[in-house]
Write a protein that holds these residues in place. Sequence first.
Motif, short mmCIF file in Angstrom:
data_model
loop_
_atom_site.label_atom_id
_atom_site.label_comp_id
_atom_site.label_asym_id
_atom_site.label_seq_id
_atom_site.Cartn_x
_atom_site.Cartn_y
_atom_site.Cartn_z
N LEU A 283 2.66 5.60 0.21
CA LEU A 283 3.73 5.60 1.21
C LEU A 283 3.66 6.86 2.08
N PRO A 284 4.32 6.83 3.24
CA PRO A 284 4.29 8.00 4.14
C PRO A 284 4.81 9.27 3.49
N ALA A 285 5.69 9.14 2.50
CA ALA A 285 6.27 10.34 1.88
C ALA A 285 5.28 11.07 0.99
N THR A 286 4.17 10.40 0.63
CA THR A 286 3.18 11.01 -0.24
C THR A 286 2.30 11.96 0.56
N ASN A 294 5.84 -1.47 -1.01
CA ASN A 294 5.96 -2.06 -2.34
C ASN A 294 7.28 -2.80 -2.50
N PHE A 295 7.94 -3.05 -1.39
CA PHE A 295 9.27 -3.65 -1.38
C PHE A 295 9.26 -5.03 -2.07
N PRO A 296 10.24 -5.33 -2.89
CA PRO A 296 11.49 -4.59 -3.11
C PRO A 296 11.42 -3.57 -4.24
N LEU A 297 10.22 -3.30 -4.76
CA LEU A 297 10.10 -2.33 -5.85
C LEU A 297 10.35 -0.92 -5.33
N ARG A 298 10.80 -0.07 -6.21
CA ARG A 298 11.19 1.29 -5.87
C ARG A 298 9.99 2.23 -5.88
N ALA A 299 9.87 3.02 -4.80
CA ALA A 299 8.87 4.08 -4.67
C ALA A 299 7.45 3.51 -4.57
N ALA A 407 10.46 11.21 -11.01
CA ALA A 407 11.09 10.68 -9.79
C ALA A 407 10.43 11.20 -8.53
N MET A 408 9.12 11.04 -8.42
CA MET A 408 8.41 11.47 -7.23
C MET A 408 8.40 10.37 -6.17
N ASN A 409 8.42 10.77 -4.91
CA ASN A 409 8.31 9.82 -3.81
C ASN A 409 9.36 8.72 -3.93
N ASP A 410 10.60 9.13 -4.20
CA ASP A 410 11.65 8.19 -4.56
C ASP A 410 12.34 7.63 -3.32
N CYS A 411 11.97 6.41 -2.96
CA CYS A 411 12.56 5.72 -1.82
C CYS A 411 12.05 4.29 -1.81
N TYR A 412 12.55 3.49 -0.89
CA TYR A 412 12.03 2.15 -0.65
C TYR A 412 11.50 2.12 0.79
N TRP A 413 10.41 1.40 1.03
CA TRP A 413 9.94 1.12 2.39
C TRP A 413 9.89 -0.38 2.58
N THR A 414 10.62 -0.86 3.55
CA THR A 414 10.70 -2.30 3.78
C THR A 414 9.42 -2.79 4.46
N ILE A 415 9.39 -4.08 4.79
CA ILE A 415 8.16 -4.69 5.32
C ILE A 415 8.20 -4.75 6.84
N SER A 416 9.11 -5.50 7.39
CA SER A 416 9.20 -5.64 8.84
C SER A 416 10.66 -5.83 9.24
N PRO A 417 11.25 -4.83 9.91
CA PRO A 417 10.62 -3.60 10.38
C PRO A 417 10.31 -2.66 9.21
N TYR A 418 9.36 -1.76 9.45
CA TYR A 418 8.92 -0.84 8.41
C TYR A 418 9.80 0.41 8.46
N VAL A 419 10.80 0.45 7.58
CA VAL A 419 11.75 1.56 7.59
C VAL A 419 11.98 2.06 6.17
N ARG A 420 12.34 3.31 6.09
CA ARG A 420 12.61 3.96 4.81
C ARG A 420 14.06 3.74 4.40
N MET A 421 14.26 3.43 3.13
CA MET A 421 15.60 3.28 2.56
C MET A 421 15.75 4.30 1.44
N ASP A 422 16.83 5.06 1.47
CA ASP A 422 17.08 6.04 0.41
C ASP A 422 17.40 5.33 -0.90
N PRO A 423 17.05 5.95 -2.02
CA PRO A 423 17.37 5.34 -3.32
C PRO A 423 18.84 5.47 -3.65
N PRO A 424 19.34 4.65 -4.55
CA PRO A 424 20.74 4.79 -4.98
C PRO A 424 20.96 6.14 -5.66
N THR A 425 22.17 6.65 -5.57
CA THR A 425 22.49 7.93 -6.19
C THR A 425 23.42 7.79 -7.38
#
Length: 502
Positions: A283-286, A294-299, A407-425
């Motif tokens: 992912l871009p965060a790496t 990897n959506f809907p899987l986390r990170a 908990a490295m690179n902890d986020c979700y990236w969707t498919i289309s549109p390709y956007v970052r989603m923060d993880p639950p807190t």
Amino acid sequence: MFAVFVAVSMALVVGTEGHRRGGHYGNKRHVVFAICDDCGWADVGYHGGDFPTPNIDELARDGIRLDRFYAQATCTPTRSATMTGRYPFNTGTQEVFTAGSTSHLPLEYKTMGQVMSDEGYSTHYIGKWHLGYASYSYFPTNRGFDSFVGYMQGRNGFYAHDAGRGINTGLDFWNNTELYPEVDGVYSNTVFLQELNRVVDDAVESQKPSFVVFSPASVHVRLEYPPANYSACDGVSPVDRNKLCNMIGNFDETVGEVVETYKRAGIWEDTLMFFFSDNGGSLPATRGGSYSSNFPLRAGKVSFFEGGVRVLGFVQGGESVIPHYARGSIKSNLMHVVDLLPTVFGAARLRSSNLPAGIDGVNQWWTIISPIDTEGPRDELPVNIQQQGNSRTAIIVGEWKLLVGGAMNDCYWTISPYVRMDPPTHGAIDGNNTFLFNIYDDPTEQFNVAGIYPSIVADLRSRIASYANTTSYKEPQRNAPDEFAPGSLPSDNGGAWVPFLD
């Protein structure tokens, strides 16, 4: 890092030129592993992705999908586990091996090349090794493989075939134990397919069963691909995700050509293929990351959330290998790359008594081809253990998954549109250092219930301790990310990364 397919071809093939020109191999089956490096869960069409993967999609949908197939979070650990059938924490290979390091898969452990050679197979490795290079004794051809065309480091240019960055860049492409500059400028998938054709033709001519690892650089960065016109990539953005789309289109064609290679040799009808990725998509965060999803899987890659370790996987093959009743099925049994070695023994009709003593894998073959979706022989998976279970550690037992410091690179990236989603807190404890999920009910890992079920956390920590306190447990080998071993740089060795301990 690795989608891998394993092709196991029945070697009871007698034919003529044309449709079938295989030969008699006794009662053994050919075996081929191929690895897609860094393929994301949603980088293929059959998981809802928008990249052009018609060959992979058709093979998956007509085969047996492995819905809970796990690898490690990065390249070296997965390759070590695959080659030895042992958890990386039992070989000291939990971390990625870096250029300029003396780290390597310890010589005391047999590789699949050695095991299959002992069973009378010819053995061949094509592509990425990434299990140590500082001595020629670490090379594939000295670890049980008869031939090797590929590279030793974790990443490689698709045209220049070099590794490293900046002034520390040098050639890393090999034909057995000799540098292979003659293919400079040729796209690596082309080189690898040519070598696969040679190996398969030799297997047919020699009438000897073969074990081949086909491990192309795709789709690891660098984002390089031959000129192509994949209409499915039109409009895919941003620019680097568009590049990845085209790379995966080329990789999909490569997978299709691998199947054609076996068909041309007349042995596809008697061939079994396992396909999977060596870790989750990058992912871009790496650091040095890519643009997978990897959506809907986390990170994703480097993380022990599901997006980093639950990977693409399916079984495919000919009518004499895959029972008709199993085609189109989806299996939910828990399986890991360490299981490939004993599973191949089961599929290839080899004696399980000849497996190396002390391996961690279990034979999943009968579960895979079962007419019903059964739980299988594995209910527990220590995904990774480091620092006695206090860092970058994860374990799955039944429906429960515990992560400690992973908990490295902890986020979700969707498919289309390709956007970052923060993880639950919600549910965070220990400064987000400890996570407990019910992955049956919550496979996307949105609800950390560690604070609700402290007794389950304690039980799983106890299971981790039971692995970490065995005599086989090893901490990761020392790498050299900030300093290079003396004499290891390309500038010391004529512009190439070469063994520097010999």
